[in-house]
Every structure is written in C-alpha cells, then in structure tokens.
Write an enzyme that holds these catalytic residues in place. Structure first.
Site, PDB file in Angstrom:
ATOM      1  N   SER A   1     -33.110  13.592   2.885  1.00  0.00           N
ATOM      2  CA  SER A   1     -32.375  12.494   3.517  1.00  0.00           C
ATOM      3  C   SER A   1     -30.909  12.877   3.584  1.00  0.00           C
ATOM      4  CB  SER A   1     -32.539  11.199   2.717  1.00  0.00           C
ATOM      5  OG  SER A   1     -31.623  10.211   3.157  1.00  0.00           O
TER       6      SER A   1
ATOM      7  N   TYR B   1     -32.008   6.774  -5.361  1.00  0.00           N
ATOM      8  CA  TYR B   1     -32.687   7.473  -4.262  1.00  0.00           C
ATOM      9  C   TYR B   1     -31.846   8.649  -3.772  1.00  0.00           C
ATOM     10  CZ  TYR B   1     -34.332   8.280   0.528  1.00  0.00           C
ATOM     11  OH  TYR B   1     -34.768   8.864   1.700  1.00  0.00           O
TER      12      TYR B   1
END
Length: 258
Positions: free
Chosen positions: A138, A151
């Site tokens: 990501s 995350y």
C-alpha cells in the site's frame, strides 16, 4: 497467454484486488489457488473461473500451518507451484491512542508475518520452477494516514521484507520477489468501509480532485493488469522492487491550487 500453465497462490482472492488478480491470471492461461474467509464468495469465484483452473481454501492466515496447507493444495491439485501473491490484509483504523499491543500484533500477523510464512513454505517449489513472489502493499507503507497507523506500519515492514528477500532469494535461488503498492482502490470492502464511516452509498462518484485528479479512484482490474507483468516471465530478472500504483506522486507533489 502470458501465464500459460503457471500455478499461482493468491491470498485474499475471494473479493477485491485478489479476486481481480485471480481472474486476470486465468485469462492469461494460469491456474490459481483462491483463498479467503468467505466460503460462499470463494465458491462463486471458483465457479466463474472453472474447477479446472481454480481451487478454494478457506482459512485465517493467522492460524498455524495455513501456509503449508495452501502450498500442499496447489501442488496436490495442479502438480506444481510457480508464484505466490501475498494480497490478503487486515485494514483497520487505529492511531497511537487506540492501538494496543494485541491489536498491533494481529495486524502484523496477517499483513507481514503471514506473507513471510507463505514465502518460506513455497520456496522449495518456487526454486525448481524459478518462480516469483508478488507482495501487494500500500502507498500507506511510506508513512500512512493518521488513523491507519498499525496497518501502515505493517505495509512498511512488508516493503523491507520485499527488498531483503528480493535480493537474497534471487541471488541464491533464482526466485524473484517484488511488490506493488496500490493507492486508493474501489474494492467492495473499501466501498463498505467508507459508507460505514458516514459517507453516502455512492461516495466514490464524487471524490475530491486532491485525491483523484482523474475524477475517480483506481479499479481492482487496473491493479490486476499491473500484477500480471510481475508474475510473467517478461519481467525478466527484475527483483526487489517496490512500485507505487497511484494517480499522483507521493513525493514532490505540487500542492493543489485553491
């Protein structure tokens, strides 16, 4: 047929980016192990792709031995293993005030340690096939949003894993390891998550230009198209690379005009 006869494990492929990658892999001649937590959705994916092209495994990646079971299923069903796509991830809001160690460990277990475990379990089969690993990270791995702390850290750690193994495994075993970092993608889970946070059901139809200069966010199929290059032989000897897939630069971006 860029992936003719290649056998690929794709975690988190019952929905979203993983599902799109699985569909594109089969279109390119590959065969896939579908994995996730949603039996009904996984069965729908297998039915769409055909039992001769896909097999399903439902299990939480944090369970001991799941990596070995995924590899065994691939080899038992299709006779070989050529690639692993570490796509599955826990996306959960957290910041310095709301994150406890148990939560942090859970995020790291699925997003960072599970990919490592699957690479480790798959390596004996990837070596003879001169196979590859594609980690799905990501853009948040570079720093992250304020409320995606755990995350973001897990995806930053995944980048370091990719760099490290992309060098050592390629040098020692001929196995390439690369990573793509998607930006904001319109998956089923993202659409639901934003709606649960208070946005209208069709929020994705009106995304501010600062986040989406093109007028929309990315589609899973666009990430899948990029993934095929890294899984195919045409990417040659390239290994240990991190590629951002976003519609604006993360570093050196010009500030939007008012």
């Amino acid at each position: 047929m860029r992936l003719q006869e290649k056998v690929i494990i794709i975690t988190g492929s019952c929905t979203g980016i993983g599902k799109a990658i699985a569909k594109r892999c089969v279109e390119e001649g590959g065969r896939v192990v579908i994995h996730g937590l949603e039996p009904e959705l996984g069965q729908e994916v297998v039915a769409e792709l055909g039992a001769e092209n896909a097999v399903l495994h439902i299990e939480d990646l944090s369970v001991e031995g799941v990596a070995e079971r995924l590899v065994a299923l691939a080899v038992l069903t299709f006779g070989r293993l050529d690639a692993v796509v570490n796509n599955a991830a826990l996306v959960a809001s957290s910041n310095i005030h709301t994150t406890d160690l148990a939560f942090f460990r859970q995020i790291l277990e699925v997003n960072t340690l599970a990919p490592f475990a699957l690479i480790q379990a798959a390596l004996p089969y990837l070596k003879p096939s001169k196979g590859c690993v594609l980690n799905i990270g990501s853009v948040n791995g570079w720093s992250g949003e304020p409320d995606l702390m755990a995350y973001s850290v897990s995806k930053g750690a995944l980048m370091t894993l990719t760099r490290n193994l992309g060098d050592t495994l390629h040098r020692e075993d001929g196995v390439r390891v690369n990573q793509i970092n998607p930006g904001w993608v319109l998956t089923e889970n993202e659409a639901r998550r934003k709606h649960e946070q208070g946005l209208p059901v069709d929020w994705y139809k009106d995304v501010p230009p600062v986040f989406a200069p093109s007028g929309r966010i990315l589609w899973p199929a666009e990430i899948a198209a990029a993934a095929v290059y890294w899984l195919a032989d045409e990417s040659g000897p390239i290994s240990g690379q991190i590629i951002d897939l976003e519609q604006h630069p993360l570093i050196g971006r010009n500030p939007p005009k008012n």
